[in-house]
Design an enzyme around this catalytic site. Structure first.
Site, PDB file in Angstrom:
ATOM      1  N   TRP A  10      16.729  55.534  53.305  1.00  0.00           N
ATOM      2  CA  TRP A  10      16.923  54.324  52.782  1.00  0.00           C
ATOM      3  C   TRP A  10      18.216  53.770  53.040  1.00  0.00           C
ATOM      4  O   TRP A  10      18.671  52.672  53.270  1.00  0.00           O
ATOM      5  CB  TRP A  10      16.422  53.787  51.673  1.00  0.00           C
ATOM      6  CG  TRP A  10      14.995  53.721  51.396  1.00  0.00           C
ATOM      7  CD1 TRP A  10      13.973  53.558  52.373  1.00  0.00           C
ATOM      8  CD2 TRP A  10      14.127  53.415  50.156  1.00  0.00           C
ATOM      9  NE1 TRP A  10      12.851  53.487  52.097  1.00  0.00           N
ATOM     10  CE2 TRP A  10      12.851  53.189  50.713  1.00  0.00           C
ATOM     11  CE3 TRP A  10      14.553  53.118  48.958  1.00  0.00           C
ATOM     12  CZ2 TRP A  10      11.687  52.999  49.518  1.00  0.00           C
ATOM     13  CZ3 TRP A  10      13.381  53.076  48.012  1.00  0.00           C
ATOM     14  CH2 TRP A  10      12.187  53.109  48.413  1.00  0.00           C
ATOM     15  N   HIS A  95      24.472  63.923  57.429  1.00  0.00           N
ATOM     16  CA  HIS A  95      23.670  62.843  58.438  1.00  0.00           C
ATOM     17  C   HIS A  95      25.054  62.278  59.286  1.00  0.00           C
ATOM     18  O   HIS A  95      26.429  62.475  58.742  1.00  0.00           O
ATOM     19  CB  HIS A  95      23.396  61.935  57.260  1.00  0.00           C
ATOM     20  CG  HIS A  95      22.760  60.428  58.108  1.00  0.00           C
ATOM     21  ND1 HIS A  95      23.402  59.802  58.821  1.00  0.00           N
ATOM     22  CD2 HIS A  95      21.408  60.480  58.615  1.00  0.00           C
ATOM     23  CE1 HIS A  95      22.446  58.975  59.460  1.00  0.00           C
ATOM     24  NE2 HIS A  95      21.134  59.392  59.213  1.00  0.00           N
ATOM     25  N   GLU A 167      18.881  64.655  64.972  1.00  0.00           N
ATOM     26  CA  GLU A 167      19.004  63.345  65.174  1.00  0.00           C
ATOM     27  C   GLU A 167      20.136  63.058  66.345  1.00  0.00           C
ATOM     28  O   GLU A 167      21.248  63.253  65.972  1.00  0.00           O
ATOM     29  CB  GLU A 167      19.497  62.743  63.912  1.00  0.00           C
ATOM     30  CG  GLU A 167      18.572  62.996  62.631  1.00  0.00           C
ATOM     31  CD  GLU A 167      18.499  61.858  61.629  1.00  0.00           C
ATOM     32  OE1 GLU A 167      17.582  60.938  61.361  1.00  0.00           O
ATOM     33  OE2 GLU A 167      19.727  61.578  61.128  1.00  0.00           O
ATOM     34  N   GLY A 234      14.913  56.063  59.368  1.00  0.00           N
ATOM     35  CA  GLY A 234      15.677  55.027  58.805  1.00  0.00           C
ATOM     36  C   GLY A 234      15.130  53.585  58.694  1.00  0.00           C
ATOM     37  O   GLY A 234      14.223  53.326  57.827  1.00  0.00           O
ATOM     38  N   GLY A 235      15.339  52.862  59.606  1.00  0.00           N
ATOM     39  CA  GLY A 235      14.816  51.193  59.865  1.00  0.00           C
ATOM     40  C   GLY A 235      13.487  51.013  59.366  1.00  0.00           C
ATOM     41  O   GLY A 235      13.061  50.664  58.516  1.00  0.00           O
TER      42      GLY A 235
HETATM   43  C1  PEP Z   1      18.139  57.955  60.038  1.00  0.00           C
HETATM   44  O1  PEP Z   1      18.774  57.090  59.236  1.00  0.00           O
HETATM   45  O2  PEP Z   1      18.774  59.058  60.057  1.00  0.00           O
HETATM   46  C2  PEP Z   1      17.951  57.361  61.116  1.00  0.00           C
HETATM   47  C3  PEP Z   1      17.226  58.043  62.264  1.00  0.00           C
HETATM   48  O3  PEP Z   1      17.723  55.975  61.400  1.00  0.00           O
HETATM   49  P1  PEP Z   1      16.606  54.909  62.439  1.00  0.00           P
HETATM   50  O4  PEP Z   1      15.347  55.634  62.258  1.00  0.00           O
HETATM   51  O5  PEP Z   1      16.903  53.598  61.934  1.00  0.00           O
HETATM   52  O6  PEP Z   1      17.246  55.368  63.898  1.00  0.00           O
END
Ligand code: PEP
Length: 252
Positions: A10, A95, A167, A234-235
């Site tokens: 979040w 992160h 990521e 995330g989003g």
């Molecule tokens: C995250 O916050 O780790 C992420 C992958 O964000 P999003 O899904 O918004 O790209």
């Protein structure tokens, strides 16, 4: 068989009442889901109340960061003991936003990972290349370095337990996700490198999540890749309906 993990991040979103509303609406929808682990990482201010609401349910509580000491004069920091106390089973570490804005290094992330494990908290350790690194053809080199730096010094048992999140930085919050093939290429590489350090059993057991603009529309295909064991979202985790659809990616 590796049990998939669908983890929400979040970030710095949701007040207490917004978080409570989400959990109240989300829990009944997923109460029968036991073929995946569902994790929600949330701001510190929400952890206590959410911890109470999630007790005894199939949704696990996670923090988004942590310091390396149990207690002491470290103004503004939160300790692993405090996270354990509030009911966290997981903590996201390293992160890319922490690496970028708070200058966290592989070495610091590694220290945090080892401390979290000491307190019985499972670290979700994030690694990933920037756009510039990808464009220069350095993706695997960068990932290899991050694995060595952030994921070293584990016991064999802990090497099976931790969770790795790949990521790509260029895909986080940009709406530009990696293609399933790009994700698979890096996940396979991570598993291979991990095997070189910890052996074949931990590398077969460790779960590697993909993160970066996951949405209900693209997740199923990403999850179909052999070395992708879940998602860090995330989003699309901020709304009950979209996070629910991600949890149910294989059913709807
Ligand atoms: C995250 O916050 O780790 C992420 C992958 O964000 P999003 O899904 O918004 O790209």
């Amino acid at each position: 068989m590796r049990k998939p993990i669908i983890a929400a991040n979040w970030k710095m979103y949701k007040t207490i009442s917004e978080g409570k509303d989400f959990i109240t609406n989300f829990l009944p929808k997923v109460k029968d889901v036991y073929d995946k682990e569902i994790v929600i990482a949330m701001p510190y201010t929400l952890l206590f109340v959410a911890g109470e609401m999630l007790k005894g349910t199939n949704v696990k509580l996670s923090a988004e960061n942590m310091y390396v000491e149990e207690k002491g004069a470290f103004t503004g920091e939160i300790s692993p003991l405090m996270l354990k106390d509030v009911g966290c089973s997981y903590v996201i570490l390293g992160h890319s936003e922490r690496r970028k804005y708070f200058k966290e290094t592989d070495d610091f992330v590694n220290q945090k990972m080892l401390v979290a494990l000491k307190y019985g908290i499972i670290p979700i350790v994030c690694i990933g290349e920037t756009l510039e690194e990808r464009e220069q053809g350095k993706t695997l080199e960068v990932i290899g370095k991050q694995i060595k730096g952030s994921l070293s010094k584990l016991s064999t048992l802990d090497a099976e337990k931790i969770v790795i999140a790949y990521e790509p930085v260029w895909a986080i919050g940009t709406g530009k996700n990696a293609t399933p093939q790009q994700a698979q290429e890096v996940h396979e590489f991570i598993r291979k490198k991990y095997a070189e350090i910890y052996g074949s059993i931990p590398s077969e057991k460790v779960r590697i999540l993909y993160g970066g603009s996951i949405k209900p529309e693209n997740f199923k295909e990403i999850m179909a890749q052999k070395d992708v064991d879940g998602g860090l979202v995330g989003g699309a985790s901020l709304e009950v309906e979209s996070f629910y659809k991600l949890v149910m990616y294989d059913k709807i």
